[in-house]
Design a protein around this motif. Sequence first.
Motif, PDB file in Angstrom:
ATOM      1  N   UNK A 187      24.526 -63.926  16.902  1.00 49.34           N
ATOM      2  CA  UNK A 187      24.957 -63.927  15.510  1.00 49.34           C
ATOM      3  C   UNK A 187      26.358 -64.527  15.410  1.00 49.34           C
ATOM      4  N   UNK A 188      26.787 -64.929  14.202  1.00 51.87           N
ATOM      5  CA  UNK A 188      28.110 -65.550  14.067  1.00 51.87           C
ATOM      6  C   UNK A 188      29.274 -64.665  14.511  1.00 51.87           C
ATOM      7  N   UNK A 189      29.123 -63.348  14.501  1.00 51.79           N
ATOM      8  CA  UNK A 189      30.204 -62.455  14.945  1.00 51.79           C
ATOM      9  C   UNK A 189      30.128 -62.125  16.424  1.00 51.79           C
ATOM     10  N   UNK A 190      29.160 -62.718  17.148  1.00 52.66           N
ATOM     11  CA  UNK A 190      29.020 -62.472  18.578  1.00 52.66           C
ATOM     12  C   UNK A 190      27.976 -61.445  18.947  1.00 52.66           C
ATOM     13  N   UNK A 191      27.443 -60.686  17.988  1.00 51.11           N
ATOM     14  CA  UNK A 191      26.342 -59.776  18.298  1.00 51.11           C
ATOM     15  C   UNK A 191      25.194 -60.554  18.923  1.00 51.11           C
ATOM     16  N   UNK A 192      24.466 -59.898  19.830  1.00 51.18           N
ATOM     17  CA  UNK A 192      23.314 -60.511  20.477  1.00 51.18           C
ATOM     18  C   UNK A 192      22.054 -59.743  20.083  1.00 51.18           C
ATOM     19  N   UNK A 193      21.184 -60.400  19.318  1.00 47.15           N
ATOM     20  CA  UNK A 193      19.864 -59.829  19.027  1.00 47.15           C
ATOM     21  C   UNK A 193      18.964 -60.006  20.248  1.00 47.15           C
ATOM     22  N   UNK A 194      18.118 -59.022  20.523  1.00 43.77           N
ATOM     23  CA  UNK A 194      17.108 -59.111  21.573  1.00 43.77           C
ATOM     24  C   UNK A 194      15.762 -58.701  20.994  1.00 43.77           C
ATOM     25  N   UNK A 195      14.726 -59.498  21.239  1.00 49.01           N
ATOM     26  CA  UNK A 195      13.381 -59.095  20.844  1.00 49.01           C
ATOM     27  C   UNK A 195      12.745 -58.302  21.979  1.00 49.01           C
ATOM     28  N   UNK A 196      12.058 -57.237  21.606  1.00 46.34           N
ATOM     29  CA  UNK A 196      11.374 -56.377  22.574  1.00 46.34           C
ATOM     30  C   UNK A 196       9.915 -56.259  22.133  1.00 46.34           C
TER      31      UNK A 196
END
Length: 416
Positions: free
Chosen positions: A65-74
């Motif tokens: 994400x633009x703020x550095x968060x990392x989405x992960x799909x499970x």
Amino acid sequence: MTVDKPGDLHRIRVADLVQPFASESAGNGPKLAPRPDGALPAVPKGFKVGIYAENLGKSRLPLRAPNGDIFLSEAAKGQITILRSTDGIKADGVSVYATGLSRPYGMALWPAGPNPTYLYVANVNSVVRFPYSVGDLKAQGEPEVVVDKISDTSGGHVTRTLAFSKDGKTMFLSVGSATNIASRIGAQPSLPLAQWEAKYGLGAAWGEETERAAVLAFDVDGRNRRPYANGLRNCVGMLVHPQTGDLFCSVNERDELGDNLPPDYVTRVKQGGFYGWPWYYIGAQEDPRLKGIRPDLKDKVTTPDTLIQSHSAPLGMTVYQAPKGAKYAFPKEYEGDIFLALHGSWNRGIRTGYKVVRVMMKKGVPTGQYQDFMTGMVLSDRDVWGRPAAVEVAQDGALLVVDDGGGVVWRIVPGK
């Protein structure tokens, strides 16, 4: 056992391909072993590797994400999670963003830039989107269905991958084949062949393979469904190159033709292109198991750009592009190259894959070479302790590698 090491260069040429069935088809799936005490993946001199997050289970695809968060799909849990880090070195927070999804895999934020308004998620049988504001750790309400009835969900290959065109006007969706070589499609499509291809695209298979082994295109609201390219057995990694706007796929090719056939590959994917499956592979090489069915296609197959060792199982990939002001930017020669996760073989007597490679580019065009970048997870011809599944560039320029075998996200940065 094949011993890979960072820096090894590879180039596979069409002229070097062996004949079908030059070796027997192997059933040699890996046995996951615990990571040895103190063991780390091997990376090139001038880089170091550490653990960004662990105890994650079977997380697959990451998205920054633009703020550095990392989405992960499970996929197995039917959920999307978010990793957040205060120092960038290690994730110190894990949040469940959304649950109740159907084997989610591909994700994309739209529009591109600092303020996306939607998170798109590709389920196995639909595409949905959530309203999104940068910093959200929980979904804002229920998902909106953008595309339904993607395909018959029977058979194999349940990953669905998303990407948006450079201008943000087109949504691409990759759908893998239901079978290895379209063995259950029947003799003829339900329409005359010319009408079938006018509707589904050049080389499109039929029956349970309708709109499979393909990239589909849509408007961003899910309307105007149309074929984009066919003959891609299982395009798991898919991206739009930020410099050129070209669509790229990393493709798992077919099995049971022998240890060294056919190569997997990474390639640019052109609108209207046909890449061979199931009738042909790596250009005009006819699959002997489907001999004589589509001779009209032989001279219409696009040969892929970069061939990868057969049965390596290429999955997620990313273009290396350091964010502005990145503290851990890679050397300039890496800019614009593709990092690709090779999940590892099962249909090969001598194990291959289980590493991250660098697909070499020149001004956005693949050179045909690739280079081992992160290795060292294979213990023997039976045991492995890690399986790279996907890669992403962090906000600080680090390369993050999702290892779904070890339940770890590795973090690679320049340094001693």
